[in-house]
Design an enzyme around this catalytic site. Structure first.
Site, PDB file in Angstrom:
ATOM      1  N   ASP A   1       0.836  -1.200   0.000  1.00  0.00           N
ATOM      2  CA  ASP A   1       0.000   0.000   0.000  1.00  0.00           C
ATOM      3  C   ASP A   1       0.872   1.252   0.000  1.00  0.00           C
ATOM      4  O   ASP A   1       1.461   1.607   1.015  1.00  0.00           O
ATOM      5  CB  ASP A   1      -0.922   0.009   1.228  1.00  0.00           C
TER       6      ASP A   1
ATOM      7  N   ASP B   1     -10.063  -5.938  -1.070  1.00  0.00           N
ATOM      8  CA  ASP B   1      -9.056  -5.379  -0.157  1.00  0.00           C
ATOM      9  C   ASP B   1      -9.745  -4.578   0.945  1.00  0.00           C
ATOM     10  O   ASP B   1     -10.429  -3.605   0.654  1.00  0.00           O
ATOM     11  CB  ASP B   1      -8.128  -4.464  -0.991  1.00  0.00           C
TER      12      ASP B   1
HETATM   13 ZN    ZN Z   1      -4.399  -2.075  -0.612  1.00  0.00          ZN
END
Ligand code: ZN
Length: 197
Positions: free
Chosen positions: A19, A156
């Site tokens: 991320d 996610d």
């Molecule tokens: Zn992610």
């Protein structure tokens, strides 16, 4: 991080989801290409970079250089998302579009020809440890009906061993599991449970 990578790889994960946050598109700030490049020698598993940044275009070449295999970008606020996805592919990586919880499924329709995967955010992006938003089940079903092989549906945010069966039943093929894995007692048994589904 080197130890975490080793532990997760030996426990059986399929890829690392990274991320990347710029402190602008989302409030948090994480890491960028230099850290990813430093991680690359420690595993041969694919690197899946999820860009929560205002200007994804500026990072694409450096991420390729850092050894990233797949890049997912957000279309929200992007004027040239088609071009960004095309560029990711032209650099030899897989291209994906991420949908925030408030973004409608139909935004993927004009982009299908440049998509390798669609990522449904089942929490608001920017922080780990959030709860799965129940209304996203319907969106998973909707997106599933709009895409076909070889485009992959990834989910996610707030995915756990408890809600994964339903998420998979609705058509998800790839699960990003953060807190539920990292805070589990045993990586291996958590991964085996998820893969068993
Ligand atoms: Zn992610």
């Amino acid at each position: 991080l080197q130890k975490d990578i080793y532990d997760l790889e030996t426990a059986g994960i399929d890829y690392f989801h990274l991320d990347v946050m710029d402190g602008l598109f989302v409030p948090n700030l994480t890491f960028g290409p230099p850290i990813i490049k430093a991680l690359r020698p420690h595993t041969s598993l694919p690197f899946d970079a999820h860009l929560m940044v205002n200007n994804p275009f500026s990072l694409l070449h450096d991420l390729k250089e850092a050894g990233v295999d797949r890049i997912t970008v957000h279309g929200e606020g992007q004027l040239h998302v088609f071009k960004v996805l095309e560029t990711i592919r032209s650099l030899g990586m897989k291209a994906g579009l991420a949908l925030n919880p408030g973004t409608g499924a139909e935004v993927i329709l004009p982009l299908l020809s440049v998509l390798d995967h669609v990522l449904i955010m089942s929490v608001n992006p920017g922080f780990g440890g959030q709860l799965f938003i129940e209304a996203m089940h319907e969106k998973i079903i909707k997106v599933r009906s709009m895409i076909h092989d070889p485009i992959i549906l990834q989910v996610d945010g707030g995915v756990t061993t408890y809600n994964a069966p339903r998420i998979i039943k609705h058509g998800a093929q790839s699960l990003v599991v953060g807190s539920a894995l990292m805070k589990s007692q045993c990586y291996k048994s958590t991964i085996q449970t998820l893969k068993g589904l």
